[in-house]
Design a protein around this motif. Structure first.
Motif, PDB file in Angstrom:
ATOM      1  N   UNK A   1       0.794  -1.223  -0.017  1.00 34.02           N
ATOM      2  CA  UNK A   1      -0.130   0.038   0.150  1.00 34.02           C
ATOM      3  C   UNK A   1       0.779   1.246   0.028  1.00 34.02           C
ATOM      4  N   UNK A   2       0.673   2.249  -0.948  1.00 34.73           N
ATOM      5  CA  UNK A   2       1.392   3.255  -0.877  1.00 34.73           C
ATOM      6  C   UNK A   2       1.304   4.256   0.470  1.00 34.73           C
ATOM      7  N   UNK A   3       2.061   4.845   0.841  1.00 32.44           N
ATOM      8  CA  UNK A   3       1.931   5.774   1.862  1.00 32.44           C
ATOM      9  C   UNK A   3       1.125   6.902   1.585  1.00 32.44           C
ATOM     10  N   UNK A   4       0.085   7.537   2.289  1.00 33.94           N
ATOM     11  CA  UNK A   4      -0.533   8.628   2.214  1.00 33.94           C
ATOM     12  C   UNK A   4      -0.114   9.830   2.918  1.00 33.94           C
ATOM     13  N   UNK A   5       1.031   9.551   3.406  1.00 38.19           N
ATOM     14  CA  UNK A   5       1.722  11.104   3.938  1.00 38.19           C
ATOM     15  C   UNK A   5       3.227  10.996   3.558  1.00 38.19           C
ATOM     16  N   UNK A   6       3.810  12.322   3.503  1.00 39.44           N
ATOM     17  CA  UNK A   6       5.433  11.970   3.814  1.00 39.44           C
ATOM     18  C   UNK A   6       5.676  12.973   5.012  1.00 39.44           C
ATOM     19  N   UNK A   7       6.951  12.484   5.570  1.00 41.20           N
ATOM     20  CA  UNK A   7       7.530  13.242   6.880  1.00 41.20           C
ATOM     21  C   UNK A   7       8.791  13.958   6.384  1.00 41.20           C
ATOM     22  N   UNK A   8       8.895  15.053   6.582  1.00 38.39           N
ATOM     23  CA  UNK A   8      10.240  15.625   6.319  1.00 38.39           C
ATOM     24  C   UNK A   8      10.665  16.561   7.530  1.00 38.39           C
ATOM     25  N   UNK A   9      11.943  16.910   7.310  1.00 41.26           N
ATOM     26  CA  UNK A   9      12.666  17.754   8.651  1.00 41.26           C
ATOM     27  C   UNK A   9      13.007  19.234   7.834  1.00 41.26           C
ATOM     28  N   UNK A  11      13.340  22.309   8.800  1.00 43.78           N
ATOM     29  CA  UNK A  11      14.140  23.293   9.572  1.00 43.78           C
ATOM     30  C   UNK A  11      14.488  22.423  10.838  1.00 43.78           C
ATOM     31  N   UNK A  12      15.602  23.194  11.514  1.00 40.59           N
ATOM     32  CA  UNK A  12      15.934  22.434  12.882  1.00 40.59           C
ATOM     33  C   UNK A  12      14.570  22.715  13.812  1.00 40.59           C
ATOM     34  N   UNK A  13      14.529  21.080  14.349  1.00 44.75           N
ATOM     35  CA  UNK A  13      13.617  20.983  15.314  1.00 44.75           C
ATOM     36  C   UNK A  13      12.174  21.077  14.797  1.00 44.75           C
ATOM     37  N   UNK A  14      11.851  21.221  13.590  1.00 46.07           N
ATOM     38  CA  UNK A  14      10.377  21.097  12.855  1.00 46.07           C
ATOM     39  C   UNK A  14      10.362  20.048  11.982  1.00 46.07           C
ATOM     40  N   UNK A  15       9.176  19.398  12.213  1.00 49.29           N
ATOM     41  CA  UNK A  15       8.749  18.341  11.171  1.00 49.29           C
ATOM     42  C   UNK A  15       7.527  18.746  10.391  1.00 49.29           C
ATOM     43  N   UNK A  16       7.599  18.189   9.284  1.00 48.27           N
ATOM     44  CA  UNK A  16       6.298  18.642   8.081  1.00 48.27           C
ATOM     45  C   UNK A  16       5.861  17.387   7.745  1.00 48.27           C
ATOM     46  N   UNK A  17       4.498  17.069   7.831  1.00 52.19           N
ATOM     47  CA  UNK A  17       3.657  16.111   7.390  1.00 52.19           C
ATOM     48  C   UNK A  17       2.862  16.605   6.127  1.00 52.19           C
ATOM     49  N   UNK A  18       3.137  15.897   5.229  1.00 48.32           N
ATOM     50  CA  UNK A  18       2.252  16.353   3.955  1.00 48.32           C
ATOM     51  C   UNK A  18       1.519  15.427   3.436  1.00 48.32           C
ATOM     52  N   UNK A  19       0.329  15.684   3.204  1.00 45.32           N
ATOM     53  CA  UNK A  19      -0.850  14.644   2.863  1.00 45.32           C
ATOM     54  C   UNK A  19      -0.388  14.366   1.164  1.00 45.32           C
ATOM     55  N   UNK A  20      -0.618  13.134   0.814  1.00 45.25           N
ATOM     56  CA  UNK A  20      -0.226  12.734  -0.624  1.00 45.25           C
ATOM     57  C   UNK A  20      -1.117  11.746  -1.170  1.00 45.25           C
ATOM     58  N   UNK A  21      -2.235  12.334  -1.244  1.00 47.06           N
ATOM     59  CA  UNK A  21      -3.496  11.569  -1.912  1.00 47.06           C
ATOM     60  C   UNK A  21      -4.138  12.655  -3.067  1.00 47.06           C
ATOM     61  N   UNK A  29      -8.982   8.984   4.322  1.00 50.88           N
ATOM     62  CA  UNK A  29      -9.644   7.699   4.577  1.00 50.88           C
ATOM     63  C   UNK A  29      -8.961   7.005   6.044  1.00 50.88           C
ATOM     64  N   UNK A  30      -9.225   5.706   6.174  1.00 48.43           N
ATOM     65  CA  UNK A  30      -8.676   5.089   7.376  1.00 48.43           C
ATOM     66  C   UNK A  30      -7.106   5.117   7.431  1.00 48.43           C
ATOM     67  N   UNK A  31      -6.563   4.876   6.239  1.00 49.18           N
ATOM     68  CA  UNK A  31      -5.079   4.652   6.090  1.00 49.18           C
ATOM     69  C   UNK A  31      -4.639   6.206   6.612  1.00 49.18           C
ATOM     70  N   UNK A  32      -5.211   7.251   5.749  1.00 48.20           N
ATOM     71  CA  UNK A  32      -4.460   8.569   6.401  1.00 48.20           C
ATOM     72  C   UNK A  32      -4.689   8.878   7.971  1.00 48.20           C
TER      73      UNK A  32
END
Ligand code: HXC
Length: 257
Positions: A1-9, A11-21, A29-32
């Protein structure tokens, strides 16, 4: 199953979650739900993360819960599975959450944005609770969080008519804290996240806890809660450092402890 999000960093001490559908306008959906709640829970445990940004695409933050997934469900199905209860895990995340919204934030998409602590909107953002047009009602907190955010008159208007509001109306109503040109959205959100993440980690978490307590308690209880948290900041290194740095006219070096 393809991931529905990506997780990046970004900047320092910052996380970025991007929805990718993008083809489904980031319908939730439930997977997201499972991926976002798992990712935020893990990032929340990471002492090197001080703020989390959640974003979608240029066209849609999220156009709602996945209608195609919901359509065939029966009452027994959704009741037995306690459909949407899994999103409550997001409310247990103690790290400040920033929603960076461009395009559609409808239904569950608007509700996901409202689960975050701070909403920053691109000038292309459109918010709404159109569930009534599908013969249902908001199910991920829309009737409750929207009412607390913008008051009964506007919340009734949006939930009863299903109309959408643009970023500027959302800002006037108090749903979003800033509106920026679409091209600057991620830069602005990452900048705000970096600023928050540079503060004392315990202080930032306590601010989040205290402000959220305002929605759960009487004024007297809320004031007591705030005061006790304030007292407890004097047990941290960062209080000593922050106040010493002010006195010595230099920037503080927080240890996040
Ligand atoms: C599943 C969705 C979707 C959704 C869009 N898509 N929204 N799929 N669930 N919520 C899919 C479309 O089926 C289509 O795929 C693709 O995304 C592009 O959408 P279009 O409709 O072709 O785009 P456009 O004409 O630009 O219209 C955009 C839109 C419209 C205005 C946002 O898509 C729309 O009205 N979407 C539904 C919005 C909504 O009602 N949200 C609330 C959901 S209920 P295909 O493959 O078909 O081309 C909800 C309830 C939560 O969130 C709790 C209570 C139950």
């Amino acid at each position: 199953m393809t991931d529905t999000i990506t997780i990046d960093r970004p900047a320092d001490r910052v996380a970025l979650i991007t929805l990718t559908r993008p083809k489904a306008l980031n319908a939730l959906n439930l997977q997201v739900m499972r991926e976002i709640t798992a990712a935020t829970a893990e990032l929340d445990r990471d002492p090197d993360i001080g703020a989390i940004v959640i974003t979608g695409s240029e066209r849609a933050f999220a156009a709602g819960a996945d209608i195609k997934e919901m359509a065939p469900q029966t009452f027994s199905d959704v009741y037995a599975a306690d459909w949407f209860a899994g999103w409550d895990a997001l409310s247990r995340v103690r790290t400040p959450l920033i929603a960076a919204v461009a395009g559609y934030a409808l239904g569950g998409g608007c509700e996901l944005a409202m689960m975050c602590d701070l909403l920053i909107a691109a000038d292309t953002a459109k918010f709404g609770q159109p569930e009534i047009t599908l013969g249902v009602i908001p199910g991920m907190g829309g009737s409750q969080r929207l009412t607390r955010a913008i008051g009964k008159a506007k919340a009734m208007d949006l939930c009863l008519t299903g109309r959408t509001i643009d970023a500027h109306e959302a800002e006037r109503a108090g749903l979003v804290s800033r509106v920026v040109p679409a091209a600057a959205l991620l830069e602005e959100a990452t900048g705000v996240a970096t600023k928050i993440a540079s503060m004392s980690r315990p202080a930032a978490r306590m601010v989040k806890e205290a402000v959220n307590r305002a929605f759960e308690s009487s004024l007297t209880e809320g004031l007591l809660f705030e005061r006790r948290l304030f007292h407890s900041t004097f047990a941290t290194h960062d209080q000593k450092e922050g106040m010493a740095a002010f006195t010595e006219k230099r920037p503080p070096t927080f240890r996040h402890a």
